[in-house]
Design a protein around this motif. Structure first.
Motif, PDB file in Angstrom:
ATOM      1  N   PRO A 161       0.769  -1.253   0.000  1.00 11.98           N
ATOM      2  CA  PRO A 161       0.000   0.000   0.000  1.00 11.98           C
ATOM      3  C   PRO A 161       0.796   1.298   0.000  1.00 11.98           C
ATOM      4  N   ALA A 162       2.125   1.220   0.095  1.00 12.23           N
ATOM      5  CA  ALA A 162       2.920   2.451   0.168  1.00 12.23           C
ATOM      6  C   ALA A 162       4.319   2.181  -0.354  1.00 12.23           C
ATOM      7  N   PRO A 163       5.031   3.229  -0.774  1.00 14.30           N
ATOM      8  CA  PRO A 163       6.446   3.033  -1.129  1.00 14.30           C
ATOM      9  C   PRO A 163       7.245   2.664   0.113  1.00 14.30           C
ATOM     10  N   ARG A 164       8.223   1.798  -0.058  1.00 14.68           N
ATOM     11  CA  ARG A 164       9.049   1.361   1.090  1.00 14.68           C
ATOM     12  C   ARG A 164      10.487   1.136   0.631  1.00 14.68           C
ATOM     13  N   ASP A 165      11.038   2.143  -0.033  1.00 15.95           N
ATOM     14  CA  ASP A 165      12.330   1.989  -0.683  1.00 15.95           C
ATOM     15  C   ASP A 165      13.466   1.668   0.287  1.00 15.95           C
ATOM     16  N   ALA A 166      13.537   2.378   1.406  1.00 22.52           N
ATOM     17  CA  ALA A 166      14.648   2.152   2.342  1.00 22.52           C
ATOM     18  C   ALA A 166      14.599   0.729   2.891  1.00 22.52           C
TER      19      ALA A 166
END
Length: 281
Positions: A161-166
């Motif tokens: 549901p969301a960006p989680r790049d780190a």
């Protein structure tokens, strides 16, 4: 003597306490979960201290301005049933603020989570099996490190549901793991990560465009660990995921209720053959 209880943010070097407790609870954490989880949101981990002794832990990872996920919630057995956990949860919800938040709640505690505002969306199930030797076409399987990270992040965003790049950078590069992708004609069509745990290996996420691609990825991740235990956490809203674990003769060993404070996020559910973790979504 009056006892003092207060809640504060967890420091990076304290996250191992939560992971150790998770192991004692039988959650079978990954060997490097402490380091990788912390990357998701360094401000999103909390401890409850009674007279300077940590007695409760929990996370509320805020991925962006709209979505969070709460997990790693454990009260030390000596202090359960005394309200300390509820106070920790209330603090975590204050940190979540107006975001939608998800949890994977223990099934017998669903009614408790409903009382603090969560609503059941569906169930997730953990399946266990033994890694098997199989023939497979490896032409389309590549190391995830060969994939442009922006392309990977965009694919992941279809299923989360969301960006989680780190977090994703840390997750796919953690020690004692394998991370692979399925690519045909230059197009990314699925990816999977396997990490070593206290017992065996957990596979997650397992995201794929089709049942056949998911099976290719899952099969490939077993070839160098034949005979060892593997675990896959599937969602009941993708029937093809259950067909996959049944074909591999894996057995259900645990289930959770996936709950949200607001509405269930709209995702490519048919591509989710294995969620990342019960702790972080």
């Amino acid at each position: 003597m009056k006892h003092t209880y207060h809640i504060r943010r967890m420091q990076a070097d304290e996250l191992h306490i939560a992971i150790d407790w998770a192991s004692e609870e039988g959650w079978n954490p990954g060997l490097h979960d402490a380091e990788t989880f912390y990357q998701a949101d360094p401000d999103g981990f909390f401890v409850g201290e009674l007279d300077d002794q940590i007695i409760a832990v929990g996370s509320a990872v805020c991925y962006d301005q709209d979505f969070a996920f709460c997990g790693l919630y454990i009260v030390h057995p000596d202090f359960r049933g005394q309200g300390y956990g509820l106070q920790l949860t209330q603090q975590r919800l204050r940190y979540v603020d107006t975001r939608n938040a998800g949890i994977d709640g223990v099934v017998e505690n669903i009614s408790i989570y409903e009382r603090i505002g969560y609503r059941l969306a569906y169930h997730n199930m953990r399946y266990q099996g033994l890694a098997r030797q199989s023939k497979l076409d490896q032409n389309a399987i590549v190391a995830l490190s060969d994939i442009n990270f922006a392309h990977l992040a965009a694919y992941d965003r279809q299923c989360f549901p969301a960006p989680r790049d780190a977090f994703l950078q840390a997750w796919i590069n953690q020690p004692d793991s394998r991370a692979i992708a399925y690519v045909k004609q230059g197009k990314l069509m699925g990816y999977a990560v396997r990490r070593k745990c206290i017992e065996g290996h957990k596979i997650g996420p397992l995201f794929a465009d089709s049942f056949v691609i998911a099976r290719h990825l899952l099969t490939d991740l077993q070839q160098d660990i034949v005979g060892e235990a593997i675990f896959l956490d599937i969602t009941e809203i993708n029937p093809a995921a259950k067909r996959l674990v049944e074909q591999l003769k894996m057995q259900e060993v645990f289930s959770t209720g996936r709950m949200y404070l607001k509405s269930q996020p709209r995702l490519a559910d048919e591509k989710i053959f294995g969620i990342t973790t019960f702790e972080l979504g």
